[in-house]
Design a protein around this motif. Structure first.
Motif, PDB file in Angstrom:
ATOM      1  N   THR A 268      41.071 -65.456  16.520  1.00  0.00           N
ATOM      2  CA  THR A 268      39.863 -65.016  16.098  1.00  0.00           C
ATOM      3  C   THR A 268      38.981 -64.664  17.204  1.00  0.00           C
ATOM      4  O   THR A 268      39.012 -64.888  18.385  1.00  0.00           O
ATOM      5  CB  THR A 268      39.082 -66.315  15.513  1.00  0.00           C
ATOM      6  OG1 THR A 268      39.932 -67.328  16.049  1.00  0.00           O
ATOM      7  CG2 THR A 268      38.824 -66.365  14.173  1.00  0.00           C
ATOM      8  N   ARG A 269      38.317 -63.414  16.913  1.00  0.00           N
ATOM      9  CA  ARG A 269      37.301 -62.709  18.098  1.00  0.00           C
ATOM     10  C   ARG A 269      36.213 -63.584  18.287  1.00  0.00           C
ATOM     11  O   ARG A 269      35.828 -64.354  17.466  1.00  0.00           O
ATOM     12  CB  ARG A 269      36.926 -61.309  17.388  1.00  0.00           C
ATOM     13  CG  ARG A 269      38.047 -60.338  17.440  1.00  0.00           C
ATOM     14  CD  ARG A 269      37.600 -59.034  16.913  1.00  0.00           C
ATOM     15  NE  ARG A 269      38.672 -58.043  16.530  1.00  0.00           N
ATOM     16  CZ  ARG A 269      38.359 -57.182  15.505  1.00  0.00           C
ATOM     17  NH1 ARG A 269      37.253 -57.089  14.663  1.00  0.00           N
ATOM     18  NH2 ARG A 269      39.308 -56.281  15.315  1.00  0.00           N
ATOM     19  N   VAL A 270      35.819 -63.519  19.362  1.00  0.00           N
ATOM     20  CA  VAL A 270      34.458 -64.357  19.650  1.00  0.00           C
ATOM     21  C   VAL A 270      33.439 -63.671  18.669  1.00  0.00           C
ATOM     22  O   VAL A 270      33.310 -62.349  18.459  1.00  0.00           O
ATOM     23  CB  VAL A 270      34.124 -63.852  21.205  1.00  0.00           C
ATOM     24  CG1 VAL A 270      32.775 -64.764  21.466  1.00  0.00           C
ATOM     25  CG2 VAL A 270      35.111 -64.355  22.096  1.00  0.00           C
ATOM     26  N   GLY A 271      32.807 -64.536  18.266  1.00  0.00           N
ATOM     27  CA  GLY A 271      31.588 -64.234  17.227  1.00  0.00           C
ATOM     28  C   GLY A 271      32.080 -63.897  15.779  1.00  0.00           C
ATOM     29  O   GLY A 271      31.430 -63.375  15.036  1.00  0.00           O
ATOM     30  N   SER A 272      33.138 -64.348  15.541  1.00  0.00           N
ATOM     31  CA  SER A 272      33.848 -64.118  13.925  1.00  0.00           C
ATOM     32  C   SER A 272      34.425 -65.242  13.574  1.00  0.00           C
ATOM     33  O   SER A 272      34.765 -66.185  14.476  1.00  0.00           O
ATOM     34  CB  SER A 272      34.873 -62.910  14.209  1.00  0.00           C
ATOM     35  OG  SER A 272      35.660 -63.021  12.831  1.00  0.00           O
ATOM     36  N   ASN A 273      34.521 -65.389  12.374  1.00  0.00           N
ATOM     37  CA  ASN A 273      35.291 -66.457  11.933  1.00  0.00           C
ATOM     38  C   ASN A 273      36.621 -66.058  11.126  1.00  0.00           C
ATOM     39  O   ASN A 273      37.475 -66.824  10.756  1.00  0.00           O
ATOM     40  CB  ASN A 273      34.624 -67.211  10.563  1.00  0.00           C
ATOM     41  CG  ASN A 273      33.139 -67.872  11.175  1.00  0.00           C
ATOM     42  OD1 ASN A 273      33.295 -68.442  12.198  1.00  0.00           O
ATOM     43  ND2 ASN A 273      32.018 -67.798  10.564  1.00  0.00           N
ATOM     44  N   ASP A 274      36.957 -64.659  11.217  1.00  0.00           N
ATOM     45  CA  ASP A 274      38.111 -64.275  10.678  1.00  0.00           C
ATOM     46  C   ASP A 274      39.336 -64.407  11.376  1.00  0.00           C
ATOM     47  O   ASP A 274      39.167 -64.119  12.444  1.00  0.00           O
ATOM     48  CB  ASP A 274      38.096 -62.872  10.362  1.00  0.00           C
ATOM     49  CG  ASP A 274      36.645 -62.630   9.132  1.00  0.00           C
ATOM     50  OD1 ASP A 274      36.443 -63.498   8.659  1.00  0.00           O
ATOM     51  OD2 ASP A 274      36.420 -61.480   9.218  1.00  0.00           O
ATOM     52  N   GLU A 275      40.279 -64.896  10.729  1.00  0.00           N
ATOM     53  CA  GLU A 275      41.565 -65.126  11.549  1.00  0.00           C
ATOM     54  C   GLU A 275      42.241 -63.765  11.376  1.00  0.00           C
ATOM     55  O   GLU A 275      42.372 -62.970  10.525  1.00  0.00           O
ATOM     56  CB  GLU A 275      42.333 -66.280  10.971  1.00  0.00           C
ATOM     57  CG  GLU A 275      41.454 -67.662  11.180  1.00  0.00           C
ATOM     58  CD  GLU A 275      42.649 -68.548  11.000  1.00  0.00           C
ATOM     59  OE1 GLU A 275      43.398 -68.265   9.978  1.00  0.00           O
ATOM     60  OE2 GLU A 275      42.426 -69.808  11.766  1.00  0.00           O
ATOM     61  N   ILE A 276      42.771 -63.183  12.417  1.00  0.00           N
ATOM     62  CA  ILE A 276      43.606 -62.067  12.331  1.00  0.00           C
ATOM     63  C   ILE A 276      45.104 -62.602  12.599  1.00  0.00           C
ATOM     64  O   ILE A 276      45.324 -63.033  13.768  1.00  0.00           O
ATOM     65  CB  ILE A 276      43.125 -61.041  13.555  1.00  0.00           C
ATOM     66  CG1 ILE A 276      41.579 -60.730  13.269  1.00  0.00           C
ATOM     67  CG2 ILE A 276      43.908 -59.675  13.518  1.00  0.00           C
ATOM     68  CD1 ILE A 276      41.000 -60.002  14.324  1.00  0.00           C
ATOM     69  N   LYS A 277      46.128 -62.250  11.791  1.00  0.00           N
ATOM     70  CA  LYS A 277      47.207 -62.407  12.085  1.00  0.00           C
ATOM     71  C   LYS A 277      48.113 -61.510  12.948  1.00  0.00           C
ATOM     72  O   LYS A 277      47.720 -60.106  12.672  1.00  0.00           O
ATOM     73  CB  LYS A 277      48.054 -62.563  10.590  1.00  0.00           C
ATOM     74  CG  LYS A 277      49.398 -62.944  10.904  1.00  0.00           C
ATOM     75  CD  LYS A 277      49.828 -63.848   9.670  1.00  0.00           C
ATOM     76  CE  LYS A 277      51.301 -64.684   9.802  1.00  0.00           C
ATOM     77  NZ  LYS A 277      51.044 -65.895  10.765  1.00  0.00           N
ATOM     78  N   LEU A 278      48.847 -61.822  14.215  1.00  0.00           N
ATOM     79  CA  LEU A 278      49.200 -60.983  14.970  1.00  0.00           C
ATOM     80  C   LEU A 278      50.728 -61.124  15.044  1.00  0.00           C
ATOM     81  O   LEU A 278      50.948 -62.306  14.985  1.00  0.00           O
ATOM     82  CB  LEU A 278      48.543 -61.018  16.325  1.00  0.00           C
ATOM     83  CG  LEU A 278      46.924 -60.677  16.432  1.00  0.00           C
ATOM     84  CD1 LEU A 278      46.555 -60.621  17.710  1.00  0.00           C
ATOM     85  CD2 LEU A 278      47.070 -58.992  15.911  1.00  0.00           C
ATOM     86  N   ASN A 279      51.595 -60.108  15.498  1.00  0.00           N
ATOM     87  CA  ASN A 279      52.777 -60.413  15.968  1.00  0.00           C
ATOM     88  C   ASN A 279      53.174 -59.919  17.367  1.00  0.00           C
ATOM     89  O   ASN A 279      53.250 -58.785  17.881  1.00  0.00           O
ATOM     90  CB  ASN A 279      53.713 -59.402  15.055  1.00  0.00           C
ATOM     91  CG  ASN A 279      55.193 -59.528  15.394  1.00  0.00           C
ATOM     92  OD1 ASN A 279      55.635 -60.021  16.141  1.00  0.00           O
ATOM     93  ND2 ASN A 279      55.841 -58.541  14.799  1.00  0.00           N
ATOM     94  N   VAL A 280      52.940 -60.911  18.205  1.00  0.00           N
ATOM     95  CA  VAL A 280      52.950 -60.692  19.726  1.00  0.00           C
ATOM     96  C   VAL A 280      53.848 -61.761  20.439  1.00  0.00           C
ATOM     97  O   VAL A 280      53.975 -62.827  20.172  1.00  0.00           O
ATOM     98  CB  VAL A 280      51.551 -60.721  20.371  1.00  0.00           C
ATOM     99  CG1 VAL A 280      51.652 -60.602  21.822  1.00  0.00           C
ATOM    100  CG2 VAL A 280      50.592 -59.736  19.634  1.00  0.00           C
ATOM    101  N   ARG A 281      54.937 -61.117  21.241  1.00  0.00           N
ATOM    102  CA  ARG A 281      55.649 -61.986  21.967  1.00  0.00           C
ATOM    103  C   ARG A 281      55.015 -62.496  23.276  1.00  0.00           C
ATOM    104  O   ARG A 281      54.572 -61.494  23.960  1.00  0.00           O
ATOM    105  CB  ARG A 281      56.894 -61.428  22.187  1.00  0.00           C
ATOM    106  CG  ARG A 281      57.946 -62.440  22.622  1.00  0.00           C
ATOM    107  CD  ARG A 281      58.814 -62.158  23.609  1.00  0.00           C
ATOM    108  NE  ARG A 281      60.156 -63.172  23.765  1.00  0.00           N
ATOM    109  CZ  ARG A 281      61.335 -62.805  24.054  1.00  0.00           C
ATOM    110  NH1 ARG A 281      61.727 -61.388  23.863  1.00  0.00           N
ATOM    111  NH2 ARG A 281      62.143 -63.461  24.021  1.00  0.00           N
ATOM    112  N   VAL A 282      55.020 -63.615  23.615  1.00  0.00           N
ATOM    113  CA  VAL A 282      54.274 -64.068  24.693  1.00  0.00           C
ATOM    114  C   VAL A 282      55.222 -64.457  25.997  1.00  0.00           C
ATOM    115  O   VAL A 282      56.343 -65.414  25.677  1.00  0.00           O
ATOM    116  CB  VAL A 282      53.606 -65.503  24.477  1.00  0.00           C
ATOM    117  CG1 VAL A 282      52.789 -65.899  25.735  1.00  0.00           C
ATOM    118  CG2 VAL A 282      52.376 -64.949  23.533  1.00  0.00           C
TER     119      VAL A 282
END
Ligand SMILES: Nc1ncnc2c1ncn2[C@@H]1O[C@H](COP(=O)(O)OP(=O)(O)OP(=O)(O)O)[C@@H](O)[C@H]1O
Ligand SMILES: [Mg+2]
Length: 453
Positions: A268-282
């Motif tokens: 979630t971005r700072v200042g937002s409540n929306d969750e963003i689904k991402l596909n990132v390998r860590v």
């Protein structure tokens, strides 16, 4: 390959012929399915994989040539042998042009059929081997930037090759300058994300107050003065790999956000409540002992385990002496090219001096030293003096010596050490003895033993 693992499909409309051929094929152990029409063959092909299809040319409905066309499209890996009643050459050429691998003219001997099948299986196995080799070479090229073929590096390459195609988190540990970032890049390059971004983020370099926005983004107006929505590193790395370097420095609050991403796959971005689904390998790296940080509660234990699914350890250069020569040669060539100077060579004595050094700064230090040598040496041959001018001071710590896998000749090694110590100290025996951490008497005794005057 054992014959019993070879699957053949026989297509022949005459029952007697079919049985005859089938028996011949089974007599040498092949697995055979038989059908009496091209249509039935298509049904079989939808359910099974066949190494080779042996088909009559003239069939009641679709012809053998129609079936061949179907196979080329739907089962291109299968070989195809056509059986024809014609024996004239132009017909044979037509069959091969249509894409059959071989043909047999009726009537044929059992042996000719078996020979044709054998030949085709052999060609197939060569092709498969070639493809495998091609793939391997492609893989190796990705790892090619990593120089060194010591046992330790070979183990590392294997680990990287295993880890790369998965999506599992990888934690790379190793002293500073051992090649952690290089390994992280290789993992990305060998993965199916290679067309996505590889995004390195140095966790130690982001100020704590900005870290959250930096990593996860911030909505317009989240901070006073922020007039634009900001995309964080994680979003920027979508479909690629994020490389969190010096992960041990990640502030605790961000550790829980990272954990959340690893568990839910969302940010979630700072200042937002929306969750963003991402596909990132860590992929992470650290030169600190993270387990110790966990014990001190400076690093979340649950996060540590999530990040450390595949551990990759890069040994320090002093534990892989065998890599020194290829690395030195590699860097000499690299920097000679980069700085446009005639390729330099190392004199034997200069080489020896570099090999004797303990390289506490690992590959990065070696790289810098060679760059300086390439730039500063006057001659096309880098001399011992050039190396000595760099005043590399090896720590005297004997723990840093690691025995090469193929061993050493102890007596000549000892003699070498004595001679080098003397030369370092302008033949001052007292100082040379100190340099080797030997008592004066013990030193003299050894000089005598080796006949050094
Ligand atoms: N096996 C290797 N072959 C060729 N070059 C290497 C190898 N290992 C490291 N290097 C080179 O050495 C330098 C340091 O490597 P890298 O930045 O990957 O190390 P690191 O472990 O991430 O260091 P740090 O802990 O300081 O961040 C780079 O220039 C890299 O290209
Ligand atoms: Mg690094």
């Amino acid at each position: 390959m054992n014959n019993s693992s070879i699957n053949l499909l026989l297509v022949e409309d005459e029952a007697e012929q079919r049985l005859l051929i089938r028996t011949a094929l089974e007599s040498v152990g092949y697995q055979v399915d038989d059908v009496d029409s091209a249509e039935a063959a298509q049904k079989q092909l939808a359910q099974n994989n066949y190494n080779i299809i042996v088909s009559d040319w003239k069939l009641p409905g679709l012809s053998g040539e129609d079936l061949l066309e179907y196979v080329k499209q739907h089962s291109p890996q299968s070989g195809f042998i056509l059986i024809t009643a014609h024996s004239d050459a132009s017909h044979a050429i037509g069959i091969i042009r249509a894409g059959a691998d071989d043909y047999l003219a009726k009537p044929f001997e059992k042996q000719s059929l078996l020979f044709a099948i054998n030949k085709l299986l052999y060609t197939q196995s060569i092709e498969a081997e070639n493809n495998l080799l091609k793939n391997e070479t492609k893989h190796r090229q990705k790892l090619l930037e990593m120089i060194g073929h010591s046992a330790a590096m070979n183990k590392l390459y294997q680990r990287i090759e295993k880890a790369a195609p998965t999506s599992a988190t990888v934690m790379i540990t190793g002293e500073s300058g051992t090649g952690k970032e290089l390994a992280a890049r290789a993992i990305h390059q060998l993965s199916n994300r290679k067309d996505g971004v590889f995004l390195p983020v140095n966790c130690a370099a982001i100020p704590e107050s900005l870290a959250e926005a930096e990593l996860f983004g911030a909505e317009k107006g989240a901070y006073t003065g922020s007039s634009k929505t900001r995309i964080g590193k994680f979003e920027a790395a979508n479909h690629g790999t994020i490389f969190l370097d010096e992960i041990g420095e990640l502030p605790l609050i961000l550790q829980s956000k990272l954990l959340r991403f690893l568990q839910e796959g969302t940010i979630t971005r700072v200042g937002s409540n929306d969750e963003i689904k991402l596909n990132v390998r860590v992929v992470t790296a650290t030169n600190r002992d993270l387990e110790e940080e966990v014990a001190k509660q400076a690093f979340r234990e649950d996060l540590y385990y999530r990040l450390n699914v595949i551990p990759v350890t890069i040994p320090p250069l002093r534990h892989r002496q065998d890599d020194l020569v290829p690395l030195i040669n590699h860097f000499i060539e690299l920097f000679s090219q980069q700085h446009n100077v005639t390729p330099k060579k190392l004199s034997a004595a200069a080489f020896k001096a570099l090999l004797a050094y303990a390289w506490p700064g690992n590959v990065r230090q070696l790289r810098n030293v060679i760059e300086r040598l390439v730039l500063l040496s006057m001659d096309t041959v880098i001399q011992l003096q050039d190396v000595e001018d760099l005043e590399l001071n090896s720590p005297k710590d004997i723990d840093t010596f690691s025995l090469p896998a193929n061993g050493i000749d102890w007596e000549s090694h000892e003699k070498d050490c004595l001679l080098q110590a003397l030369s370092h100290c302008n033949n001052n025996r007292t100082q040379a003895a100190k340099l080797l951490n030997l008592g004066y008497k013990a030193f003299l005794y050894r000089l005598e033993k080796h006949g050094i005057k």
